[in-house]
Design an enzyme around this catalytic site. Structure first.
Site, PDB file in Angstrom:
ATOM      1  N   CYS A 107       1.021  -1.436  -0.154  1.00  0.00           N
ATOM      2  CA  CYS A 107       0.150   0.121   0.104  1.00  0.00           C
ATOM      3  C   CYS A 107       0.782   1.197   0.078  1.00  0.00           C
ATOM      4  O   CYS A 107       0.491   2.369  -0.338  1.00  0.00           O
ATOM      5  CB  CYS A 107      -0.926  -0.019   1.094  1.00  0.00           C
ATOM      6  SG  CYS A 107      -1.944  -1.379   1.292  1.00  0.00           S
ATOM      7  N   ASN A 126      -9.978   0.042  -1.071  1.00  0.00           N
ATOM      8  CA  ASN A 126      -8.530  -0.070  -0.635  1.00  0.00           C
ATOM      9  C   ASN A 126      -7.795  -0.533  -2.066  1.00  0.00           C
ATOM     10  O   ASN A 126      -7.914  -1.618  -2.412  1.00  0.00           O
ATOM     11  CB  ASN A 126      -8.199  -0.815   0.411  1.00  0.00           C
ATOM     12  CG  ASN A 126      -6.635  -0.716   0.691  1.00  0.00           C
ATOM     13  OD1 ASN A 126      -5.806  -0.361  -0.270  1.00  0.00           O
ATOM     14  ND2 ASN A 126      -6.248  -1.275   1.731  1.00  0.00           N
ATOM     15  N   HIS A 186      -3.480   7.271   1.802  1.00  0.00           N
ATOM     16  CA  HIS A 186      -3.760   5.849   1.289  1.00  0.00           C
ATOM     17  C   HIS A 186      -5.320   5.618   1.774  1.00  0.00           C
ATOM     18  O   HIS A 186      -5.622   5.907   2.944  1.00  0.00           O
ATOM     19  CB  HIS A 186      -2.618   4.851   1.872  1.00  0.00           C
ATOM     20  CG  HIS A 186      -3.188   3.482   1.670  1.00  0.00           C
ATOM     21  ND1 HIS A 186      -3.675   3.152   0.430  1.00  0.00           N
ATOM     22  CD2 HIS A 186      -3.203   2.558   2.522  1.00  0.00           C
ATOM     23  CE1 HIS A 186      -3.894   1.777   0.378  1.00  0.00           C
ATOM     24  NE2 HIS A 186      -4.086   1.626   1.736  1.00  0.00           N
TER      25      HIS A 186
END
Length: 324
Positions: free
Chosen positions: A114, A281, A251
């Protein structure tokens, strides 16, 4: 004078298929209310059969190059952040290079899950600062749907597929925080926390791809602490205060993490770019997708100071301070 890596354009791409919370409720023991309350996610995109990470990355790259008014032949470098490459090798970046018709320079992958886009941005920025490249394409692209256990409601509801890309171009700067471009990057990792967020497979260990595994509460706790710390580090290095930041571009892991982290720095919600509700996500793709979204609709304007931050498996985390 110093060389700065200035953002010349950005673009994003999302697969056509939309998977809503209601759709998931028909697949696994969950509900729209349960997902929204814990994550803020309403829907996510899923790559089609035969649609690979490289395809998503190439589409986002074309959009970014178009907005930059540049051709693939103008590029010196491609750095692609992904945890879901097309193949074990070669680098998915080389497939994107070929797809775009770029036949010179270099192309390679970076893997920091990520946090991948922050890491890739740091790498490209260093190439430009050192004079090894005059232009670079930085991509975050993922097909996380391919590594999810669709029977595990704790993880399968969280992720989606997508890609975002940013074109960087070398420009002269004064070396102050008033310059346009990437002002600073800050990277960290701590491998002691491997077992809290990982994929239980790999060509060396198991010869299988495996599925994503996560201890959600522990990840949440570490994320809020680590992200707030690295954001403060970025601001202190540049000598700017939180109120000087125009936009926080986090993020897009979870709305609760986003709100808790920005709250620790006193950032008002109206300064935080949020796309997790529509994208879920998307790992390394989430920050460039959010940038493309906010720049595309006019929220992020030339001269705006943007603070980017991310944390993912490893643990790996980081922040970048960028003046648009």
């Amino acid at each position: 004078m110093v060389k700065r890596a200035v953002v010349a354009g950005c673009g994003g791409y999302l697969p056509e298929k939309v998977l809503t919370n209601q759709d998931l409720a028909r697949m696994v023991d969950t509900s729209d209310e349960w997902i929204v309350q814990r994550t803020g996610i309403l829907e996510r995109r899923i790559a089609a059969e035969g649609e690979f990470t490289s395809h998503l990355a190439a589409a986002a790259s074309r959009a970014a190059l178009g907005r930059a008014g540049m051709e693939p032949s103008d590029l010196d470098l491609i750095v692609l952040a992904t945890a879901t490459p097309d193949e074990t090798f070669p680098a998915t970046a080389t497939r994107v290079q070929n797809e775009l018709g770029m036949t010179r320079g270099a192309a390679f992958d970076v893997q920091a899950v990520c946090s991948g886009f922050i890491y890739a941005l740091n790498v490209a920025d260093n190439f430009i600062r050192l004079g090894q490249a005059e232009s670079a394409l930085v991509i975050g692209a993922e097909t996380f749907s391919r590594i999810l256990d669709w029977t595990d409601r704790a993880t399968c509801v969280l992720f989606g597929d997508g890609a975002g890309a940013v074109v960087l171009r070398a420009e002269e700067g004064t070396g102050t925080a008033e310059d346009r471009g990437v002002l600073s990057n800050h990277l960290h990792s701590d491998g002691r926390h491997h077992d809290l967020l990982f994929v239980d497979g790999g060509p060396s260990s198991t010869r299988t791809v495996g599925h994503l595994r996560m201890a959600g509460r522990d990840v949440f706790r570490h994320a809020v602490v680590n992200l707030a710390s690295v954001m403060r580090e970025a601001l202190a290095t540049a000598g700017v205060d939180p109120e000087d930041v125009d936009w926080v571009v986090p993020h897009q892991a979870n709305l609760r993490i986003i709100n808790s982290t920005s709250g620790k720095l006193g950032m008002p919600a109206e300064k935080v770019i949020v796309t997790v509700d529509r994208h879920a996500n998307t790992s390394a793709a989430s920050i460039p997708l959010a940038l493309a979204d906010a720049a595309g609709d006019g929220r992020i304007k030339p001269g705006d100071l943007c603070l980017l931050e991310a944390m993912g498996g490893g643990f790996a985390w980081g922040a970048s301070l960028v003046r648009w």
